[in-house]
Enzyme design. Structure first.
Site, short mmCIF file in Angstrom:
data_model
loop_
_atom_site.label_atom_id
_atom_site.label_comp_id
_atom_site.label_asym_id
_atom_site.label_seq_id
_atom_site.Cartn_x
_atom_site.Cartn_y
_atom_site.Cartn_z
NE ARG A 30 62.77 47.99 24.71
CZ ARG A 30 63.85 47.76 25.45
NH1 ARG A 30 64.05 46.56 25.95
NH2 ARG A 30 64.72 48.71 25.67
CE1 TYR A 31 57.91 43.85 23.69
CE2 TYR A 31 58.70 44.27 25.91
CZ TYR A 31 58.81 43.58 24.72
OH TYR A 31 59.78 42.64 24.56
NE ARG A 38 54.55 43.35 27.76
CZ ARG A 38 54.35 43.33 26.44
NH1 ARG A 38 53.46 44.12 25.88
NH2 ARG A 38 55.08 42.53 25.67
CE LYS A 65 61.78 40.16 28.39
NZ LYS A 65 61.25 41.55 28.44
CB CYS A 89 73.47 38.33 39.08
SG CYS A 89 72.02 37.99 40.08
NE ARG A 99 67.56 46.76 33.75
CZ ARG A 99 66.57 45.98 34.22
NH1 ARG A 99 66.60 45.57 35.48
NH2 ARG A 99 65.56 45.63 33.45
CG ASP A 109 65.47 41.78 25.90
OD1 ASP A 109 64.81 42.41 25.05
OD2 ASP A 109 65.27 41.88 27.12
CG ASP A 116 70.63 40.76 27.59
OD1 ASP A 116 70.01 40.28 26.63
OD2 ASP A 116 70.08 41.18 28.62
CB CYS A 152 73.73 42.04 36.51
SG CYS A 152 72.42 43.27 36.52
CB CYS A 167 70.88 43.41 43.94
SG CYS A 167 69.91 43.76 42.47
C1 LIG Z 1 60.76 42.14 29.42
C2 LIG Z 1 60.23 43.49 29.36
C3 LIG Z 1 58.87 43.73 29.54
C4 LIG Z 1 57.88 42.63 29.80
O1 LIG Z 1 57.78 41.76 28.74
P1 LIG Z 1 56.80 40.53 28.81
O2 LIG Z 1 57.10 39.76 27.58
O3 LIG Z 1 55.41 41.10 28.85
O4 LIG Z 1 57.10 39.77 30.07
C5 LIG Z 1 58.43 45.03 29.46
N1 LIG Z 1 59.27 46.04 29.22
C6 LIG Z 1 60.58 45.84 29.01
C7 LIG Z 1 61.45 47.01 28.73
C8 LIG Z 1 61.11 44.56 29.09
O5 LIG Z 1 62.42 44.37 28.91
#
Ligand SMILES: *Cc1c(COP(=O)(O)O)cnc(C)c1O
Length: 438
Positions: free
Chosen positions: A122-123, A126, A347, A139, A144, A340, A303, A142, A135
């Site tokens: 998504r980002y 990362r 986020k 939870c 998911r 989110d 969520d 959850c 798990c």
């Molecule tokens: C939360 C999340 C991250 C990590 O986000 P950070 O703000 O760097 O902790 C990365 N990918 C996805 C899909 C996420 O939901």
């Protein structure tokens, strides 16, 4: 009221009369004896649900299964069962069957942002890497939930390899988050293999692991596990405490082991109606966490996943909590409160408003006490107009061979070197009239 050790003993004796304490602390024994049905739950806690309620509970379990570790079960205090924060997080409520019109199947669009199975990208730099779909404790809140209990979906090496290949093929990925399910459900050897493979990818700088084991099964954090993790540094671990009652002697031991191994620890809390929607509870939790070397990282707005309606608070409650934390306690005990974004927007941080006005020369701010103050902007600041020509700039960013990244979104509008004047939605009537329809 019984103490925690008495409750542990009662439960252990009912599961297995000859049980030694060393078995209770064996995480595999704990997993083998997870509570998965209502009969066992009743038996172990000496309680009975009314027949009507039971019917509804059984129906709930058909949709969202149950699993509680004997350890986490022993944290439940039956005296005020229905309001017990451990019970509420672990035991189904018929309210889970309520589907509100705003609920979504996959609110964070994790499936849509998944280029290969197991990866959510998504980002820019990362990814989330789902290495386990199981798990020890499910939870009830959850995000998911839709995937919980997919027994066939524990990814094997071939599937994990596809995720590894994707990461290796994308040099921009410098941060990999192992998530799940719970990655600590995997064996030490399997986890060691995944971490070794990730470490062999030169552009992966940081590995993060998200696990609730320190909360629901702290015995999983064995010396052997910690030895595996610390071979692959830098490894960060984020865990998931929601209530101060979860910070027990055993969970502190687990945290201490990881912190002593040089693993930076963070915590993600979900704001949950009836569990922790009180700033005094959360402040106490965050104080306990920092005292155990865990940095509160995120406080999540609940969520829009199906079955979570009864857990959702208003956003106003979250802002009220932040108002009662910022300035009132240590900065590092205050997490970022985030929503989110539904649809996969990621986020979004939310804070009370602290900058209340500004002029050319001054910024007007208010602090946590209500003091309204002014900050005078410097007269002598010479802004650097950035043309992204770093060689000719006196600021010393040594670019090495770092790929040049382009600004996106609001940062693009702010930049000096981009021509973009505005970000415009594709579907405005104005654009349609101009004949430029997306
Ligand atoms: C939360 C999340 C991250 C990590 O986000 P950070 O703000 O760097 O902790 C990365 N990918 C996805 C899909 C996420 O939901």
């Amino acid at each position: 009221m019984k103490t925690h050790s008495v409750r542990q003993k009662n439960i252990a004796e009912k599961i297995s009369p000859e049980l030694a304490i060393s078995n209770w602390k064996d995480w595999k024994w704990q997993i083998r004896h997870c509570v998965r049905d209502i009969d066992t739950f009743e038996k172990l806690l000496d309680i009975r649900f009314e027949p009507e309620e039971r019917k509804l509970l059984e129906k709930t379990l058909e949709k969202f299964p149950l699993s509680i570790t004997p350890y986490y079960l022993s944290l439940i205090e039956v005296e005020d069962l229905k309001n017990d924060p451990i019970f509420m997080q672990a035991f189904p409520s018929p309210d889970e069957l309520i589907v509100s019109k705003d609920d979504m199947h996959d609110p964070l669009s994790e499936d849509e942002d998944s280029p290969v199975p197991g990866i959510t990208h998504r980002y820019p730099d990362r990814v989330l890497f789902h290495v386990s779909n199981i798990c020890s404790m499910y939870c009830r809140h959850c995000t998911r939930k839709r995937k919980v209990g997919d027994i066939d979906s524990v990814p094997g090496k071939a599937e994990v390899q596809k995720g590894l290949d994707y990461i290796a093929a994308h040099p921009e990925l410098r941060d990999v988050l192992l998530s799940g399910g719970d990655p600590f459900m995997l064996s030490d050897d399997y986890l060691d293999w995944i971490l070794t493979e990730l470490r062999a990818i030169p552009h992966v700088e940081v590995i993060r692991i998200g696990s609730r084991m320190p909360v629901v099964l702290p015995y999983r954090v064995t010396d052997q596990l910690v030895d595996v993790l610390k071979k692959h540094h830098p490894v960060w671990v984020n865990t998931h405490f929601n209530h101060p009652r979860e910070v027990t002697y055993s969970s502190k031991q687990a945290l201490r082991k990881m912190a002593d191994a040089g693993i930076p620890l963070g915590n993600q809390t979900v704001l949950l109606s009836g569990v922790n929607d009180c700033y005094r509870i959360l402040k106490k939790l965050f104080h306990k966490l920092v005292a155990n070397r865990v940095r509160p990282y995120y406080l999540y707005q609940c969520d829009l996943s199906e079955g979570l309606t009864h857990f959702r608070t208003s956003v106003g409650k979250g802002i009220e909590i932040m108002e009662n934390l910022v300035g009132h306690t240590s900065g590092f005990a205050v997490p970022s409160y985030v929503i989110d974004a539904p649809g996969g927007g990621g986020k979004i941080p939310i804070l009370p408003t602290y900058m209340i006005s500004r002029s050319t020369h001054k910024v007007i701010l208010r602090n946590y006490e209500g003091v309204i103050t002014s900050y005078k902007e410097p007269e002598s600041y010479t802004p650097v107009y950035c043309d992204r020509n770093c060689e000719g700039c006196k600021l010393q960013l040594k670019l090495d061979d770092a790929p040049e990244s382009k600004s996106v979104g609001i940062a693009k509008l702010l930049s000096d070197y981009e021509e973009t004047l505005s970000l415009v939605p594709e579907d405005t009537a104005r654009l349609e009239r101009r004949g430029i329809d997306g």
